[in-house]
Design an enzyme around this catalytic site. Sequence first.
Site, PDB file in Angstrom:
ATOM      1  N   SER A 161       1.061  -1.038  -0.029  1.00 52.10           N
ATOM      2  CA  SER A 161      -0.263   0.342   0.110  1.00 52.10           C
ATOM      3  C   SER A 161       1.171   1.293   0.539  1.00 52.10           C
ATOM      4  CB  SER A 161      -0.317  -0.110   1.371  1.00 52.10           C
ATOM      5  OG  SER A 161      -1.536   0.983   1.558  1.00 52.10           O
ATOM      6  N   TYR A 187      -0.179  -0.081  10.745  1.00 53.33           N
ATOM      7  CA  TYR A 187      -0.076  -0.470   9.228  1.00 53.33           C
ATOM      8  C   TYR A 187       0.974   0.058   8.606  1.00 53.33           C
ATOM      9  CZ  TYR A 187      -3.368  -0.680   5.211  1.00 53.33           C
ATOM     10  OH  TYR A 187      -3.261  -1.099   3.609  1.00 53.33           O
TER      11      TYR A 187
END
Length: 311
Positions: A161, A187
Amino acid sequence: MTTNNPISTPFTNESTAMDVIQGVDLGGRRAIVTGGSSGIGVETARALAGAGAQVTLAVRNTDAGQRAADDITATTGNDQVLAAPLDLADQASIADFVANWDGPLNILVDNAGIMAAPLSRTPQGWEMQFATNHLGHFALAAGLRNALAAADGARIVSVSSAAHLRSPVVFDDIQFDSREYEPWQAYGQSKTANVLFAVEASRRWADDGILANSLTPGAIKTNLQRYVSEEELNRMRAGNAAAWKTVEQGAATSVLVAASPLLDGVGGRYFEDCQEAGPAQPGERRGVAGYALDPEAAERLWQVSTDLLKS
């Protein structure tokens, strides 16, 4: 392995998974897609199945997985789409999945993940995002290494990501034991780990014919954002200059990395909008961070991950 020339393709941020797979024949190939029952996972699986691959959806919820498999069969005509149980936060579940796999594996798509979740830990004390997004996929790939080697030219797709730009892997405190927990940092760290895994897997396993690449799918609204408030989503939209993608467009780069002949012999790279990404620039949410491609960090993470799984 690779040369240093950046990989470019005729595809763009608007290309769909079906655009990328057009003309590719995956007959006789076998693929696993983790998190394949929704979001970009199901569209990745659909494209691979549409090209003739046997596809296993590795999912926590097998009822949802079977519904997705049936839908893919209905839309592609490929009845070799299966659902199998896999919980990436549970090492016993990963071991069972590996034990039940038989024969070669051509494509492993490490797609499943959780995003910006509140702090929780596995029974081992591992922070849940790192445990699921990285360690679970690390254990799965390691367990399937012989199956990948038997395929003679296997590919691993590590779905990262742009959030990897939020944090390197903080080796001094990966599990947030002493630093304050911040969901997006956790994350981001796990997504950096996904890139580093592809770098080191390609280095270690190239002699087995196994190559791994990582990617960002772009900004897509899926179940991945279930822990993200609408207010935060709006801020993300406002701060993202690139257009939000459909799930079919979001799956395109995964499918490129999984199956495109344009990437034959390519490993350890990071892709964005169906192109190899350039270096990230300060203040931008594009490109790849230098720390995510750092071979020393990649090797260190591999050793740390191996030690954690043994403990």
